[in-house]
Design a protein around this motif. Structure first.
Motif, short mmCIF file in Angstrom:
data_model
loop_
_atom_site.label_atom_id
_atom_site.label_comp_id
_atom_site.label_asym_id
_atom_site.label_seq_id
_atom_site.Cartn_x
_atom_site.Cartn_y
_atom_site.Cartn_z
N GLY A 131 0.81 -1.20 0.00
CA GLY A 131 0.00 0.00 0.00
C GLY A 131 0.85 1.25 0.00
O GLY A 131 0.52 2.24 -0.67
N THR A 132 1.95 1.23 0.75
CA THR A 132 2.86 2.37 0.77
C THR A 132 3.39 2.65 -0.63
O THR A 132 3.41 3.81 -1.09
N ILE A 133 3.81 1.61 -1.33
CA ILE A 133 4.36 1.77 -2.68
C ILE A 133 3.28 2.25 -3.64
O ILE A 133 3.51 3.14 -4.47
N GLY A 134 2.08 1.68 -3.53
CA GLY A 134 0.99 2.08 -4.41
C GLY A 134 0.62 3.54 -4.23
O GLY A 134 0.42 4.27 -5.21
N ILE A 135 0.51 3.98 -2.98
CA ILE A 135 0.16 5.38 -2.71
C ILE A 135 1.25 6.32 -3.18
O ILE A 135 0.99 7.34 -3.84
N ALA A 136 2.51 6.02 -2.86
CA ALA A 136 3.62 6.88 -3.27
C ALA A 136 3.68 7.00 -4.80
O ALA A 136 3.92 8.09 -5.34
N THR A 137 3.43 5.89 -5.48
CA THR A 137 3.44 5.91 -6.94
C THR A 137 2.31 6.77 -7.49
O THR A 137 2.52 7.60 -8.40
N ALA A 138 1.11 6.60 -6.94
CA ALA A 138 -0.04 7.36 -7.43
C ALA A 138 0.09 8.85 -7.13
O ALA A 138 -0.37 9.70 -7.90
N ILE A 139 0.71 9.20 -5.99
CA ILE A 139 0.93 10.62 -5.71
C ILE A 139 1.87 11.21 -6.74
O ILE A 139 1.64 12.30 -7.28
N GLN A 140 2.95 10.50 -7.03
CA GLN A 140 3.92 11.00 -8.00
C GLN A 140 3.34 11.08 -9.40
O GLN A 140 3.56 12.05 -10.13
N PRO A 171 12.92 7.90 -11.44
CA PRO A 171 12.54 7.05 -10.30
C PRO A 171 12.84 7.66 -8.95
O PRO A 171 12.18 7.34 -7.96
N GLU A 172 13.83 8.57 -8.89
CA GLU A 172 14.17 9.16 -7.60
C GLU A 172 13.03 10.02 -7.05
O GLU A 172 12.96 10.27 -5.84
N ALA A 173 12.12 10.48 -7.92
CA ALA A 173 11.02 11.34 -7.47
C ALA A 173 10.05 10.58 -6.56
O ALA A 173 9.37 11.19 -5.73
N VAL A 216 14.28 -0.64 -2.23
CA VAL A 216 13.92 0.76 -1.98
C VAL A 216 12.96 1.20 -3.07
O VAL A 216 12.94 0.64 -4.18
N ILE A 217 12.18 2.21 -2.76
CA ILE A 217 11.08 2.57 -3.65
C ILE A 217 11.56 3.08 -5.01
O ILE A 217 10.88 2.92 -6.02
N THR A 218 12.74 3.67 -5.06
CA THR A 218 13.26 4.13 -6.36
C THR A 218 13.53 2.95 -7.29
O THR A 218 13.29 3.02 -8.49
N GLU A 219 13.98 1.83 -6.72
CA GLU A 219 14.23 0.64 -7.53
C GLU A 219 12.92 0.02 -8.00
O GLU A 219 12.80 -0.42 -9.14
N ILE A 220 11.94 0.01 -7.10
CA ILE A 220 10.64 -0.56 -7.46
C ILE A 220 9.98 0.27 -8.56
O ILE A 220 9.39 -0.27 -9.50
N ALA A 221 10.08 1.59 -8.44
CA ALA A 221 9.49 2.48 -9.46
C ALA A 221 10.09 2.19 -10.83
O ALA A 221 9.39 2.19 -11.84
N GLN A 222 11.38 1.95 -10.84
CA GLN A 222 12.04 1.68 -12.11
C GLN A 222 11.59 0.35 -12.69
O GLN A 222 11.37 0.21 -13.89
N GLU A 223 11.42 -0.66 -11.83
CA GLU A 223 11.03 -1.99 -12.28
C GLU A 223 9.57 -2.04 -12.74
O GLU A 223 9.26 -2.65 -13.76
N VAL A 224 8.69 -1.41 -11.97
CA VAL A 224 7.25 -1.50 -12.26
C VAL A 224 6.80 -0.44 -13.25
O VAL A 224 6.12 -0.73 -14.23
N GLN A 225 7.17 0.81 -12.99
CA GLN A 225 6.67 1.92 -13.79
C GLN A 225 7.58 2.28 -14.97
O GLN A 225 7.16 3.02 -15.86
N ARG A 226 8.81 1.81 -14.94
CA ARG A 226 9.78 2.20 -15.97
C ARG A 226 9.88 3.72 -16.06
O ARG A 226 9.84 4.31 -17.13
N SER A 227 9.97 4.33 -14.88
CA SER A 227 9.98 5.80 -14.81
C SER A 227 11.32 6.37 -15.26
O SER A 227 12.38 5.80 -14.99
N GLY A 228 11.23 7.52 -15.91
CA GLY A 228 12.45 8.23 -16.29
C GLY A 228 13.04 8.99 -15.12
O GLY A 228 14.20 9.41 -15.17
#
Length: 291
Positions: A86-95, A165-167, A151-163
């Motif tokens: 849930g923490t990861i989901g919320i942080a991702t949706a906020i960003q 991820p540090e955000a 860490v969430i920056t790594e997860i963001a890169q794996e799941v979202q393929r964000s340009g």
């Protein structure tokens, strides 16, 4: 002898005035954005708002944003995922969307998580269904080996393929507080201050959403829905979800065990209080507006 002609003065009126105009435009933009931000903040803190308090921190968003947050967190609880999900989901949706179900985005991105149909997440229509979009996000998340320890920056890169991820790390503390309060790990941690309902609640729709988003069944008696959870933590999760859904579903009261939240536009609504008639700590009673 003919008089010498003086060379014409350089005409710099164009650049000078264009610079002034540009400066004025910039100042107007700054003032406008500042006024909008101030109005947004004032409206949030003096008007309707929802707050999650957990782990020594309080996070506040507008009711429509927290409505989506409650869906994201409780779908994780329904799937048996740890609060970290849930923490990861919320942080991702906020960003990605500031917790709003957007119909637009970068290229073909849409929805809470700004998922792209062209990247196989689903159709644009599906991705604008918060339940579908959230489940698609969790489906991708749990496929990442070791996601719970990353860490969430790594997860963001794996799941979202964000340009960028540090955000995502900027919103991890917000995600943690919201997820803890909504998942029942921080009882009484989620509240909303809301204006009065504008229509009667629909028990059938509330019960259907309850089942779809939390996995719990509810029994309706008029405008009152009774729910029994497996334990007190899940009861608080369902109760907090009900408060998060209150504005859209015309909820006026939520009771969990011997504590209750009552809808209102004053500070009293920003806390839970003793209920007149205590019930078992695994039970939740939700009352909808009768119109």
């Amino acid at each position: 002898m003919p008089r010498a002609e003086h060379p014409p003065l350089p005409d710099d009126s164009g650049p000078r005035w264009s610079g002034v105009v540009a400066l004025v435009c910039v100042l107007a933009l700054v003032v406008g954005v500042g006024a909008w931000y101030a109005r947004d903040r004032i409206g949030l803190f003096l008007g309707e708002q929802c707050s999650a308090t957990a782990l020594g921190e309080t996070v506040t968003f507008a009711p429509d944003q927290m409505h989506h947050a409650s869906t994201i967190v409780l779908l994780g609880v329904k799937r048996g995922l740890p609060a970290r999900a849930g923490t990861i989901g919320i942080a991702t949706a906020i960003q990605e969307s500031k917790l709003r179900n957007l119909s637009y985005g970068d290229r073909d991105s849409v929805g809470l998580f700004q998922q792209r149909p062209s990247q196989g997440w689903g159709t644009a229509e599906q991705l604008q269904e918060p339940v579908y979009a959230t489940n698609a996000f969790y489906d991708a998340l749990i496929k990442v080996d070791g996601w719970q320890q990353m860490v969430i920056t790594e997860i963001a890169q794996e799941v979202q393929r964000s340009g960028y991820p540090e955000a995502y790390a900027d919103h991890e503390h917000e995600g943690r507080a919201i997820a803890s309060a909504l998942s029942g790990h921080s009882p009484e941690g989620f509240v909303c201050r809301l204006d009065g309902p504008t229509a009667a609640g629909r028990p059938d729709r509330f019960v259907a959403a309850l089942d779809e988003e939390t996995g719990h069944s509810g029994t309706a008696d008029g405008q009152t829905i009774s729910i029994t959870a497996a334990d007190s933590r899940h009861a608080w999760a369902v109760g907090s979800w009900s408060v998060g859904q209150a504005k859209a579903r015309n909820v006026v009261r939520v009771q969990v065990g011997n504590r209750e939240w009552v809808r209102g536009s004053g500070d009293d609504a920003m806390q839970w209080r003793d209920a007149d008639e205590p019930i078992e700590d695994t039970r939740v009673v939700v009352t909808l507006h009768d119109g």
